[in-house]
Motif scaffolding. Structure first.
Motif, PDB file in Angstrom:
ATOM      1  N   ALA A 159      69.634  69.652  55.895  1.00 53.95           N
ATOM      2  CA  ALA A 159      68.606  68.749  56.420  1.00 53.95           C
ATOM      3  C   ALA A 159      68.726  67.355  55.802  1.00 53.95           C
ATOM      4  CB  ALA A 159      67.220  69.331  56.164  1.00 53.95           C
ATOM      5  N   LEU A 160      69.043  67.284  54.515  1.00 53.28           N
ATOM      6  CA  LEU A 160      69.228  65.977  53.869  1.00 53.28           C
ATOM      7  C   LEU A 160      70.439  65.242  54.447  1.00 53.28           C
ATOM      8  CD1 LEU A 160      68.426  66.710  50.106  1.00 53.28           C
ATOM      9  CD2 LEU A 160      67.122  65.282  51.682  1.00 53.28           C
ATOM     10  N   LEU A 161      71.499  65.990  54.746  1.00 52.67           N
ATOM     11  CA  LEU A 161      72.661  65.368  55.384  1.00 52.67           C
ATOM     12  C   LEU A 161      72.266  64.730  56.710  1.00 52.67           C
ATOM     13  CD1 LEU A 161      75.477  68.015  54.700  1.00 52.67           C
ATOM     14  CD2 LEU A 161      75.417  65.656  53.853  1.00 52.67           C
ATOM     15  N   PHE A 162      71.400  65.408  57.444  1.00 52.14           N
ATOM     16  CA  PHE A 162      70.910  64.859  58.713  1.00 52.14           C
ATOM     17  C   PHE A 162      70.059  63.615  58.475  1.00 52.14           C
ATOM     18  CE2 PHE A 162      67.529  65.224  62.142  1.00 52.14           C
ATOM     19  CZ  PHE A 162      68.302  64.617  63.115  1.00 52.14           C
ATOM     20  N   ILE A 163      69.193  63.669  57.475  1.00 50.78           N
ATOM     21  CA  ILE A 163      68.299  62.543  57.198  1.00 50.78           C
ATOM     22  C   ILE A 163      69.068  61.293  56.777  1.00 50.78           C
ATOM     23  CG2 ILE A 163      66.525  61.702  55.582  1.00 50.78           C
ATOM     24  CD1 ILE A 163      65.330  64.535  55.653  1.00 50.78           C
ATOM     25  N   PHE A 201      81.573  61.367  56.702  1.00 54.38           N
ATOM     26  CA  PHE A 201      82.019  62.283  57.757  1.00 54.38           C
ATOM     27  C   PHE A 201      83.275  63.052  57.383  1.00 54.38           C
ATOM     28  CE2 PHE A 201      79.242  59.498  60.255  1.00 54.38           C
ATOM     29  CZ  PHE A 201      78.461  60.467  60.877  1.00 54.38           C
ATOM     30  N   TYR A 202      84.159  62.476  56.574  1.00 51.14           N
ATOM     31  CA  TYR A 202      85.362  63.234  56.212  1.00 51.14           C
ATOM     32  C   TYR A 202      85.030  64.374  55.263  1.00 51.14           C
ATOM     33  CZ  TYR A 202      88.299  59.784  58.566  1.00 51.14           C
ATOM     34  OH  TYR A 202      88.895  58.975  59.522  1.00 51.14           O
ATOM     35  N   ILE A 203      84.040  64.170  54.396  1.00 51.40           N
ATOM     36  CA  ILE A 203      83.555  65.285  53.565  1.00 51.40           C
ATOM     37  C   ILE A 203      82.919  66.345  54.462  1.00 51.40           C
ATOM     38  CG2 ILE A 203      81.817  65.942  51.848  1.00 51.40           C
ATOM     39  CD1 ILE A 203      82.335  63.270  50.454  1.00 51.40           C
ATOM     40  N   LEU A 204      82.176  65.899  55.466  1.00 44.20           N
ATOM     41  CA  LEU A 204      81.543  66.826  56.412  1.00 44.20           C
ATOM     42  C   LEU A 204      82.600  67.618  57.184  1.00 44.20           C
ATOM     43  CD1 LEU A 204      78.652  67.568  57.232  1.00 44.20           C
ATOM     44  CD2 LEU A 204      78.826  65.883  59.076  1.00 44.20           C
ATOM     45  N   TYR A 205      83.688  66.945  57.598  1.00 41.17           N
ATOM     46  CA  TYR A 205      84.786  67.649  58.275  1.00 41.17           C
ATOM     47  C   TYR A 205      85.345  68.754  57.381  1.00 41.17           C
ATOM     48  CZ  TYR A 205      85.167  63.808  61.712  1.00 41.17           C
ATOM     49  OH  TYR A 205      84.933  62.898  62.702  1.00 41.17           O
ATOM     50  N   LEU A 206      85.549  68.417  56.123  1.00 42.68           N
ATOM     51  CA  LEU A 206      86.108  69.388  55.181  1.00 42.68           C
ATOM     52  C   LEU A 206      85.199  70.599  55.030  1.00 42.68           C
ATOM     53  CD1 LEU A 206      88.285  70.160  53.114  1.00 42.68           C
ATOM     54  CD2 LEU A 206      87.001  68.856  51.403  1.00 42.68           C
ATOM     55  N   LEU A 207      83.901  70.357  54.885  1.00 41.28           N
ATOM     56  CA  LEU A 207      82.944  71.457  54.763  1.00 41.28           C
ATOM     57  C   LEU A 207      82.940  72.317  56.038  1.00 41.28           C
ATOM     58  CD1 LEU A 207      79.919  69.571  53.138  1.00 41.28           C
ATOM     59  CD2 LEU A 207      81.390  71.261  52.033  1.00 41.28           C
ATOM     60  N   ALA A 208      83.038  71.672  57.195  1.00 40.05           N
ATOM     61  CA  ALA A 208      83.034  72.412  58.462  1.00 40.05           C
ATOM     62  C   ALA A 208      84.281  73.280  58.593  1.00 40.05           C
ATOM     63  CB  ALA A 208      82.928  71.440  59.637  1.00 40.05           C
ATOM     64  N   LEU A 209      85.440  72.721  58.225  1.00 39.53           N
ATOM     65  CA  LEU A 209      86.681  73.488  58.307  1.00 39.53           C
ATOM     66  C   LEU A 209      86.641  74.707  57.396  1.00 39.53           C
ATOM     67  CD1 LEU A 209      89.291  70.576  58.446  1.00 39.53           C
ATOM     68  CD2 LEU A 209      88.718  72.179  60.289  1.00 39.53           C
ATOM     69  N   ARG A 224      78.046  56.814  69.594  1.00 42.86           N
ATOM     70  CA  ARG A 224      76.940  57.653  70.055  1.00 42.86           C
ATOM     71  C   ARG A 224      77.411  58.998  70.600  1.00 42.86           C
ATOM     72  NH1 ARG A 224      73.993  54.402  74.437  1.00 42.86           N
ATOM     73  NH2 ARG A 224      76.141  53.791  74.851  1.00 42.86           N
ATOM     74  N   PHE A 225      78.569  59.006  71.268  1.00 41.90           N
ATOM     75  CA  PHE A 225      79.060  60.262  71.836  1.00 41.90           C
ATOM     76  C   PHE A 225      79.399  61.248  70.723  1.00 41.90           C
ATOM     77  CE2 PHE A 225      80.854  57.310  75.315  1.00 41.90           C
ATOM     78  CZ  PHE A 225      79.590  57.178  75.870  1.00 41.90           C
ATOM     79  N   PHE A 226      80.046  60.741  69.685  1.00 41.63           N
ATOM     80  CA  PHE A 226      80.378  61.606  68.558  1.00 41.63           C
ATOM     81  C   PHE A 226      79.122  62.095  67.851  1.00 41.63           C
ATOM     82  CE2 PHE A 226      81.011  62.069  63.985  1.00 41.63           C
ATOM     83  CZ  PHE A 226      81.958  63.078  63.962  1.00 41.63           C
ATOM     84  N   LEU A 227      78.154  61.218  67.685  1.00 38.63           N
ATOM     85  CA  LEU A 227      76.936  61.593  66.964  1.00 38.63           C
ATOM     86  C   LEU A 227      76.211  62.757  67.632  1.00 38.63           C
ATOM     87  CD1 LEU A 227      75.522  58.060  66.053  1.00 38.63           C
ATOM     88  CD2 LEU A 227      76.602  59.706  64.507  1.00 38.63           C
ATOM     89  N   SER A 228      76.353  62.918  68.947  1.00 41.33           N
ATOM     90  CA  SER A 228      75.672  64.014  69.638  1.00 41.33           C
ATOM     91  C   SER A 228      76.196  65.380  69.221  1.00 41.33           C
ATOM     92  CB  SER A 228      75.793  63.839  71.155  1.00 41.33           C
ATOM     93  OG  SER A 228      77.139  64.003  71.575  1.00 41.33           O
ATOM     94  N   VAL A 229      77.431  65.441  68.666  1.00 42.98           N
ATOM     95  CA  VAL A 229      77.973  66.737  68.248  1.00 42.98           C
ATOM     96  C   VAL A 229      77.919  66.936  66.733  1.00 42.98           C
ATOM     97  CG1 VAL A 229      79.476  66.903  70.259  1.00 42.98           C
ATOM     98  CG2 VAL A 229      80.378  65.916  68.138  1.00 42.98           C
ATOM     99  N   VAL A 230      77.453  65.936  66.007  1.00 42.62           N
ATOM    100  CA  VAL A 230      77.373  66.071  64.547  1.00 42.62           C
ATOM    101  C   VAL A 230      76.485  67.245  64.108  1.00 42.62           C
ATOM    102  CG1 VAL A 230      76.572  64.924  62.427  1.00 42.62           C
ATOM    103  CG2 VAL A 230      77.957  63.675  64.065  1.00 42.62           C
ATOM    104  N   PRO A 231      75.356  67.526  64.778  1.00 37.51           N
ATOM    105  CA  PRO A 231      74.559  68.697  64.371  1.00 37.51           C
ATOM    106  C   PRO A 231      75.351  70.000  64.356  1.00 37.51           C
ATOM    107  CG  PRO A 231      73.277  67.320  65.835  1.00 37.51           C
ATOM    108  CD  PRO A 231      74.659  66.762  65.839  1.00 37.51           C
ATOM    109  N   TYR A 232      76.362  70.112  65.213  1.00 35.30           N
ATOM    110  CA  TYR A 232      77.163  71.340  65.263  1.00 35.30           C
ATOM    111  C   TYR A 232      78.190  71.364  64.142  1.00 35.30           C
ATOM    112  CZ  TYR A 232      74.479  70.930  69.327  1.00 35.30           C
ATOM    113  OH  TYR A 232      73.387  70.736  70.130  1.00 35.30           O
ATOM    114  N   ILE A 233      78.549  70.188  63.651  1.00 39.91           N
ATOM    115  CA  ILE A 233      79.384  70.126  62.449  1.00 39.91           C
ATOM    116  C   ILE A 233      78.548  70.534  61.237  1.00 39.91           C
ATOM    117  CG2 ILE A 233      80.826  68.629  61.002  1.00 39.91           C
ATOM    118  CD1 ILE A 233      81.398  66.937  63.457  1.00 39.91           C
ATOM    119  N   TYR A 234      77.257  70.145  61.210  1.00 44.55           N
ATOM    120  CA  TYR A 234      76.361  70.629  60.148  1.00 44.55           C
ATOM    121  C   TYR A 234      76.290  72.156  60.168  1.00 44.55           C
ATOM    122  CZ  TYR A 234      74.432  65.847  59.898  1.00 44.55           C
ATOM    123  OH  TYR A 234      74.264  64.496  59.754  1.00 44.55           O
ATOM    124  N   ILE A 235      76.107  72.720  61.361  1.00 42.49           N
ATOM    125  CA  ILE A 235      75.982  74.175  61.470  1.00 42.49           C
ATOM    126  C   ILE A 235      77.270  74.859  61.013  1.00 42.49           C
ATOM    127  CG2 ILE A 235      75.757  76.079  63.126  1.00 42.49           C
ATOM    128  CD1 ILE A 235      73.767  74.313  64.676  1.00 42.49           C
TER     129      ILE A 235
END
Length: 384
Positions: free
Chosen positions: A120-124, A308-316, A354-365
């Protein structure tokens, strides 16, 4: 008095994550609102003009604007009721904090409360996403609706008629908030199909697949040909990577069908202009996932890369965990990311991501299993 202090202390301790989230959310929204105020320029102007037209005539200028009608009607309601644009932003904020809470609860259920807090903090602190809350555009509503819908969908334990109707209602709402909401339809069907239809016979599955596919393609084809600003060959004629920013001073010759604003027209273009298509696809992919822009400041680009690159790593890392825990959820998240990316390849990427941002919640998940590992290690070390 001592009992009251003890009670307050107990309440604070048991809800410290929620209190921290609320405070962080308030600080971020206050800073962004102070910095940007209520933004009525850029894309917002279109929706304000269409809201005025709805009030005066009951119509929109071109049919494609019906696919943005939730925001248009919200602005029109604020104008009619004389509540001001702040009332629209207030609704954006309310839905945003509810979406934040939904992400927190969803991650907490799949992992632990500390993981929920981190997600949730990542989203905020995703400032590019949060900035849109004070813009009179469709993005804030769209981000919140899709997060709420996905958390609801992925939490379903069984598919009763009531749940199915709720899913349909959500999909309609999303699809008339932004046209890209149509992408959620096949992804939702895939999830429901693999999650709940496993015991159906092969014939029933084939029948459902055919009907759903025809229905979606019909709806998508109608949306592509809805007129207005939609010209799907324009980004190829002047080789746009970023929407609205031609890279050529004049059009190049490309082979197009008689009806280019259609599914058939797009397929015709791809098969008859393969060299250009694949070259532009690579450049748009770099813009989509790379995020940095030459017109952003160095500090802004650095923030995007680090965050976002840290987020990519966590998602992978997290994908392995979802393979073990919930393959259906993995299919849903990856299909949404893939389809959104594919839509950018076939058109262009957005100036503000904006298009990329719409899928960021699924990278969080997708990141939840990796964050869970980190928080569990942290908790063990803290308890020693």
């Amino acid at each position: 008095m001592l009992a009251n202090k003890t009670s307050l202390s107990a309440i604070f301790h048991s809800h410290k994550h929620e209190i921290l989230l609320g405070l962080c959310w308030l600080v971020v929204q206050a800073v962004l609102f102070y910095q940007h105020g209520i933004q009525t320029d850029y894309e917002a102007r279109k929706y304000i003009e269409e809201a005025d037209r709805i009030i005066d005539t009951g119509r929109v200028s071109t049919p494609n604007f019906w696919l943005y009608s939730v925001q248009i009607f919200l602005i029109a309601a604020a104008k009619t009721l004389n509540t001001g644009y702040l009332s629209v932003v207030f609704i954006h904020w309310i839905l945003n904090i509810i979406a934040t809470w939904a992400l927190y609860k969803f991650a907490s259920r799949w992992a632990n409360k500390l993981t929920g807090l981190v997600i949730a903090l990542l989203f905020i602190i995703n400032l590019p996403m949060q900035t849109f809350n004070s813009f009179l555009q469709t993005e804030s509503l769209f981000f919140s609706f899709t997060i709420l819908f996905s958390c609801y969908l992925l939490s379903l334990q069984r598919l009763a008629v009531r749940n199915f109707l709720a899913v349909l209602a959500f999909l309609i709402l999303i699809s008339f908030t932004r046209p890209t909401g149509l992408l959620w339809i096949p992804c939702t069907f895939l999830y429901l199909f693999f999650r709940f239809f496993r015991n159906f016979s092969v014939l029933i599955k084939i029948g459902i697949t055919i009907v759903a596919t025809i229905g979606f393609l019909f709806f998508l084809n109608a949306a592509l040909g809805s007129g207005g600003e939609l010209d799907f060959m324009l980004p190829f004629r002047d080789e746009r990577i970023i929407c609205g920013v031609p890279t050529l001073s004049q059009f190049v010759e490309i082979k197009t069908s008689d009806n280019p604003n259609s599914i058939g027209g797009l397929l015709y273009y791809v098969t008859h202009n393969a060299e250009q298509f694949f070259r532009l696809a690579w450049l748009r992919t770099k813009a989509f996932f790379g995020l940095a822009r030459d017109y952003y400041s160095k500090g802004h680009n650095l923030y995007l890369h680090v965050y976002f690159y840290i987020l990519y790593l966590l998602a992978l890392i997290g994908i392995r965990g979802w393979v073990r825990m919930n393959k259906h959820l993995l299919i849903y998240c990856l299909s949404l990311i893939f389809l959104t990316w594919a839509s950018v390849i076939l058109t262009c990427d957005d100036w503000h991501n904006r298009f990329f941002l719409s899928v960021v919640p699924y990278i969080y998940i997708l990141s939840i299993p990796a964050v869970k590992q980190i928080t569990e290690k942290f908790s063990k070390n803290a308890s020693k």
